[in-house]
Design a protein around this motif. Sequence first.
Motif, PDB file in Angstrom:
ATOM      1  N   ASP A 303       0.837  -1.198   0.000  1.00  0.00           N
ATOM      2  CA  ASP A 303       0.000   0.000   0.000  1.00  0.00           C
ATOM      3  C   ASP A 303       0.871   1.246   0.000  1.00  0.00           C
ATOM      4  OD1 ASP A 303       0.949   0.228   2.634  1.00  0.00           O
ATOM      5  OD2 ASP A 303      -0.843  -0.724   3.464  1.00  0.00           O
ATOM      6  N   ALA A 334      -3.047  -2.143  -2.819  1.00  0.00           N
ATOM      7  CA  ALA A 334      -4.009  -1.063  -2.569  1.00  0.00           C
ATOM      8  C   ALA A 334      -4.038  -0.069  -3.718  1.00  0.00           C
ATOM      9  CB  ALA A 334      -3.650  -0.354  -1.266  1.00  0.00           C
ATOM     10  N   PRO A 335      -5.171   0.623  -3.903  1.00  0.00           N
ATOM     11  CA  PRO A 335      -5.278   1.613  -4.984  1.00  0.00           C
ATOM     12  C   PRO A 335      -4.254   2.727  -4.882  1.00  0.00           C
ATOM     13  CG  PRO A 335      -7.456   1.062  -4.115  1.00  0.00           C
ATOM     14  CD  PRO A 335      -6.459   0.425  -3.193  1.00  0.00           C
ATOM     15  N   ASP A 336      -3.810   3.065  -3.661  1.00  0.00           N
ATOM     16  CA  ASP A 336      -2.851   4.163  -3.495  1.00  0.00           C
ATOM     17  C   ASP A 336      -1.404   3.709  -3.626  1.00  0.00           C
ATOM     18  OD1 ASP A 336      -2.687   2.705  -1.126  1.00  0.00           O
ATOM     19  OD2 ASP A 336      -2.408   4.483   0.137  1.00  0.00           O
ATOM     20  N   SER A 347      -1.569  -9.519  -7.757  1.00  0.00           N
ATOM     21  CA  SER A 347      -2.309  -9.527  -6.493  1.00  0.00           C
ATOM     22  C   SER A 347      -2.949 -10.894  -6.289  1.00  0.00           C
ATOM     23  CB  SER A 347      -3.395  -8.439  -6.512  1.00  0.00           C
ATOM     24  OG  SER A 347      -4.385  -8.695  -5.544  1.00  0.00           O
ATOM     25  N   ASP A 350      -6.703 -10.675  -6.402  1.00  0.00           N
ATOM     26  CA  ASP A 350      -7.277 -10.665  -7.754  1.00  0.00           C
ATOM     27  C   ASP A 350      -7.266 -12.055  -8.368  1.00  0.00           C
ATOM     28  OD1 ASP A 350      -7.648  -7.969  -7.493  1.00  0.00           O
ATOM     29  OD2 ASP A 350      -5.920  -7.394  -8.729  1.00  0.00           O
TER      30      ASP A 350
END
Length: 375
Positions: A303, A334-336, A347, A350
Amino acid sequence: MTHVVVAIDSFKGSISAAAAARALADGWATVDDAARLELRPMADGGEGTLDAFATAVSDTRRVPVTVTGPAGTPVAASWLRLPAGDGRSPGRPGGPVGVVELASTSGIELLGEQRRGLDADTTGFGQAIAAALDAGVDRLVLGIGSSSSTDGGIGMLRALGARFTDAAGRDVAPGARGLADIAHVDLSGLRPLPAGGVDVLTDVSNPLLGAAGAAAVFGPQKGLDTAEVAAADAGLSRLADLVPAGGSHAVAPGAGAAGGTGFGLLVWGARLAPGAREVSSLIGLADAIADADLVVTGEGAFDGQSAAGKVPAYVAELAAQAGVAVALVAGRIAPDADTAAFVASVSLTDLAGSAAASLGDPARWLRAAGAALAR
């Protein structure tokens, strides 16, 4: 023949670094069985540190030891004996190295769902250190992640010969509970450092006291409520006032690690070091990367904070210095998260379709990730 170095951290609470590296390599080999897969599992001082060293360094030996765990009951643990070296490998000239892990002797995982915020302490960690000293190691490497307590390291220091007593001369209670009663500190019986010194692996830089300190930041996850956090912080402040150079040690980066165990180790004379950097040096990671075509690194959750001294960022830095491509595998990305340093990222969440599925069988999805990268 492709040479791949697998330098992955543990997926905390899910799978150790050594097991994660093996699973990922197994998956790669199903697609490219001619590849040379070199396992260099990483650690930052928390759980899995012993396993990482045992996998990456030859001629190590686990030495069993029974210690007093954080619940006050016996725990079967071990420390790791690394061979003497030549200045380029783990041992320094003069003798072997002992690696001791707080997680397996005084760690929070040993308590299961139970938390003993006021009463858990670091006695077992100190007992394992004493056992390594008794065996004649020339140097100690101590991993202090995954702590269960906020005792400022006094349990550890007691096991090494120090005394912490109240106004009546009685030993204070273990854990954070006893900190408020300390009136006298006697370090005269404290065991000397080994000849090669003591290096402490930590991935946090928090000071001992205050809003960013051991009690405030880490106390709640160890079972301390708001009032107990304040009491523990006051007790740690009292401790710092009573030990030599306590004020300067208290503000040192990493003093607040492991509930203040970093502070206790500074009092003993140890050196605090970023865990990923020290481990990589001890296992010869830079030399392994220099000869590689690809490095695969990762951790459980990648992240926005992963760039701050965590294993993947440090491994990516080493790879960049060597001009070698690096890929990332994480339980969750994480998106960030900034993945710009990686030629590929995978991931497990995923791949598995959900976090629950990936956590339920991390080895399976690490094998799948290895195969995906090989393709």
